[in-house]
Scaffold this motif. Sequence first.
Motif, PDB file in Angstrom:
ATOM      1  N   ALA A   4       0.828  -1.206   0.000  1.00 41.14           N
ATOM      2  CA  ALA A   4       0.000   0.000   0.000  1.00 41.14           C
ATOM      3  C   ALA A   4       0.863   1.256   0.000  1.00 41.14           C
ATOM      4  N   ALA A   5       1.906   1.264   0.813  1.00 39.65           N
ATOM      5  CA  ALA A   5       2.786   2.428   0.859  1.00 39.65           C
ATOM      6  C   ALA A   5       3.542   2.612  -0.450  1.00 39.65           C
ATOM      7  N   TYR A   6       3.960   1.515  -1.055  1.00 34.48           N
ATOM      8  CA  TYR A   6       4.654   1.594  -2.354  1.00 34.48           C
ATOM      9  C   TYR A   6       3.744   2.198  -3.417  1.00 34.48           C
ATOM     10  N   THR A   7       2.496   1.773  -3.430  1.00 33.60           N
ATOM     11  CA  THR A   7       1.549   2.315  -4.410  1.00 33.60           C
ATOM     12  C   THR A   7       1.320   3.803  -4.189  1.00 33.60           C
ATOM     13  N   ILE A   8       1.165   4.192  -2.922  1.00 35.41           N
ATOM     14  CA  ILE A   8       0.918   5.605  -2.619  1.00 35.41           C
ATOM     15  C   ILE A   8       2.129   6.457  -2.965  1.00 35.41           C
ATOM     16  N   ALA A   9       3.329   5.967  -2.648  1.00 33.57           N
ATOM     17  CA  ALA A   9       4.535   6.784  -2.805  1.00 33.57           C
ATOM     18  C   ALA A   9       5.010   6.880  -4.245  1.00 33.57           C
ATOM     19  N   PHE A  10       4.811   5.809  -5.061  1.00 34.69           N
ATOM     20  CA  PHE A  10       5.430   5.786  -6.392  1.00 34.69           C
ATOM     21  C   PHE A  10       4.438   5.698  -7.537  1.00 34.69           C
ATOM     22  N   ARG A  11       3.236   5.226  -7.289  1.00 41.14           N
ATOM     23  CA  ARG A  11       2.317   4.989  -8.397  1.00 41.14           C
ATOM     24  C   ARG A  11       1.182   5.998  -8.497  1.00 41.14           C
ATOM     25  N   LEU A  12       0.914   6.705  -7.430  1.00 41.10           N
ATOM     26  CA  LEU A  12      -0.185   7.669  -7.457  1.00 41.10           C
ATOM     27  C   LEU A  12       0.323   9.052  -7.830  1.00 41.10           C
TER      28      LEU A  12
ATOM     29  N   ILE B 199       4.020   5.331   8.240  1.00 42.87           N
ATOM     30  CA  ILE B 199       5.464   5.282   8.482  1.00 42.87           C
ATOM     31  C   ILE B 199       6.202   4.890   7.206  1.00 42.87           C
ATOM     32  N   LEU B 200       5.704   3.889   6.508  1.00 46.45           N
ATOM     33  CA  LEU B 200       6.375   3.423   5.301  1.00 46.45           C
ATOM     34  C   LEU B 200       6.212   4.399   4.142  1.00 46.45           C
ATOM     35  N   VAL B 201       5.078   5.082   4.067  1.00 43.26           N
ATOM     36  CA  VAL B 201       4.899   6.084   3.012  1.00 43.26           C
ATOM     37  C   VAL B 201       5.919   7.199   3.159  1.00 43.26           C
ATOM     38  N   PHE B 202       6.084   7.705   4.370  1.00 46.34           N
ATOM     39  CA  PHE B 202       7.059   8.781   4.584  1.00 46.34           C
ATOM     40  C   PHE B 202       8.482   8.288   4.361  1.00 46.34           C
ATOM     41  N   ALA B 203       8.756   7.022   4.706  1.00 48.83           N
ATOM     42  CA  ALA B 203      10.092   6.481   4.468  1.00 48.83           C
ATOM     43  C   ALA B 203      10.363   6.327   2.976  1.00 48.83           C
TER      44      ALA B 203
ATOM     45  N   PRO C 203      16.230  -2.415   1.477  1.00 46.44           N
ATOM     46  CA  PRO C 203      17.393  -2.005   2.283  1.00 46.44           C
ATOM     47  C   PRO C 203      17.384  -0.524   2.650  1.00 46.44           C
ATOM     48  N   ALA C 204      16.811   0.308   1.774  1.00 48.44           N
ATOM     49  CA  ALA C 204      16.815   1.746   2.053  1.00 48.44           C
ATOM     50  C   ALA C 204      15.869   2.112   3.187  1.00 48.44           C
ATOM     51  N   ILE C 205      14.769   1.381   3.329  1.00 56.26           N
ATOM     52  CA  ILE C 205      13.776   1.729   4.355  1.00 56.26           C
ATOM     53  C   ILE C 205      13.742   0.692   5.468  1.00 56.26           C
ATOM     54  N   ARG C 206      14.797  -0.080   5.643  1.00 56.28           N
ATOM     55  CA  ARG C 206      14.786  -1.111   6.677  1.00 56.28           C
ATOM     56  C   ARG C 206      14.564  -0.542   8.077  1.00 56.28           C
ATOM     57  N   PRO C 207      15.158   0.599   8.448  1.00 57.17           N
ATOM     58  CA  PRO C 207      14.820   1.160   9.767  1.00 57.17           C
ATOM     59  C   PRO C 207      13.343   1.506   9.913  1.00 57.17           C
TER      60      PRO C 207
ATOM     61  N   VAL D 166      11.448  -1.653  10.598  1.00 56.01           N
ATOM     62  CA  VAL D 166      11.590  -2.034  12.011  1.00 56.01           C
ATOM     63  C   VAL D 166      10.704  -1.163  12.887  1.00 56.01           C
ATOM     64  N   LEU D 167      10.658   0.130  12.585  1.00 54.04           N
ATOM     65  CA  LEU D 167       9.807   1.040  13.364  1.00 54.04           C
ATOM     66  C   LEU D 167       8.338   0.691  13.196  1.00 54.04           C
ATOM     67  N   ALA D 168       7.905   0.443  11.969  1.00 52.54           N
ATOM     68  CA  ALA D 168       6.503   0.087  11.733  1.00 52.54           C
ATOM     69  C   ALA D 168       6.149  -1.230  12.408  1.00 52.54           C
ATOM     70  N   GLY D 169       7.045  -2.208  12.336  1.00 52.59           N
ATOM     71  CA  GLY D 169       6.778  -3.489  12.977  1.00 52.59           C
ATOM     72  C   GLY D 169       6.727  -3.399  14.481  1.00 52.59           C
ATOM     73  N   SER D 170       7.672  -2.670  15.086  1.00 50.34           N
ATOM     74  CA  SER D 170       7.677  -2.539  16.541  1.00 50.34           C
ATOM     75  C   SER D 170       6.482  -1.729  17.031  1.00 50.34           C
ATOM     76  N   THR D 171       6.071  -0.714  16.271  1.00 46.28           N
ATOM     77  CA  THR D 171       4.888   0.053  16.655  1.00 46.28           C
ATOM     78  C   THR D 171       3.635  -0.805  16.591  1.00 46.28           C
ATOM     79  N   THR D 172       3.511  -1.622  15.542  1.00 45.02           N
ATOM     80  CA  THR D 172       2.365  -2.522  15.433  1.00 45.02           C
ATOM     81  C   THR D 172       2.344  -3.522  16.577  1.00 45.02           C
ATOM     82  N   PHE D 173       3.498  -4.085  16.899  1.00 41.34           N
ATOM     83  CA  PHE D 173       3.563  -5.050  18.003  1.00 41.34           C
ATOM     84  C   PHE D 173       3.186  -4.393  19.321  1.00 41.34           C
TER      85      PHE D 173
END
Length: 303
Positions: free
Chosen positions: A110-118, A191-195, A224-228, A231-238
């Motif tokens: 979803a974030a990939y579509t929003i950031a690069f395709r829309l 988080i992923l859209v902004f990253a 690799p570019a948005i790996r941090p 991690v932030l999105a995963g830890s926030t969800t958890f």
Amino acid sequence: MNASSTPSMAIAPVPARGRGSARRGPSPRTVPVLLGLPVLLWQLVFFAAPLLFLVVVTFWQVRSFKLQPALSLDNWTRILGASSFHQAALHSLAVSATATVLALAIAFPAAYTIAFRLPVRWRDAAIAALLVPVFSSYILRIYAWQIVLSPEGLANTLLGAFGVPALPLLGGALSLQIGLLTLSLPVAVLILVFALGGVDASLVEAAENLGCRRLRVVGHVLLPAIRPALVLAGSTTFLLAFGDYVSPVFMTGSNPPTLSILIVDTVKSGSQWPRASVIGVCMLALLGLVLGLARRLGARSTG
């Protein structure tokens, strides 16, 4: 009138301004301290002090339904040795881990579509649409899902139109994950859209010009570019899923119970605030362990 008769005008000497009389502002070293002092005081008053009191209460006792100060390890031994606590802890960890995996699996496409395709116009509209549920009532959204997933709700009504019998959609693992994703998925996507928005688009274009397919670009350039951020999105969800109380109660009927439900049940059984405090401290310890591992993983990815 000669010069000797004119009165002499004495000019008063101007006092020299000493170093101590000049006003000085705060030094560059103290400015960050002064700016961060209100935040530090807020954390001490509203986080550190209640947390310390919570730890102290774990050693108190309840006598005749009254909380009395004491120094006893009875609450710790009872809770840590109870099978209900072990089952609730394992269930909470499993549910939170499942919600984290599902959230990342849905959030990245979803974030990939929003950031690069829309286009830019639709991208802003999508971000605004993601912000709305973050600031709306979580309980109202859960009530809406109850209407949709109930035996006579919208989902079963649509299935019945195609001849499919009513399914038990409410009260199981599916409804619980839907409730948890309702809470955490918009945050993970944002988080992923902004990253992804901070990734240099020329790197993606260069990889595509070199003949890399889209999946290869995603795996070798974007992830690799948005790996941090992952991690932030995963830890926030958890974190959100692990401490949630609303979805386990309204979407599964507290069966099986999570640690948050076990806290409420423990308080209801004889006003056992000390034992409930033990469960709360254990939850914070588990969350601290998970966040510590996530931080190390994020540090390795940036190193």
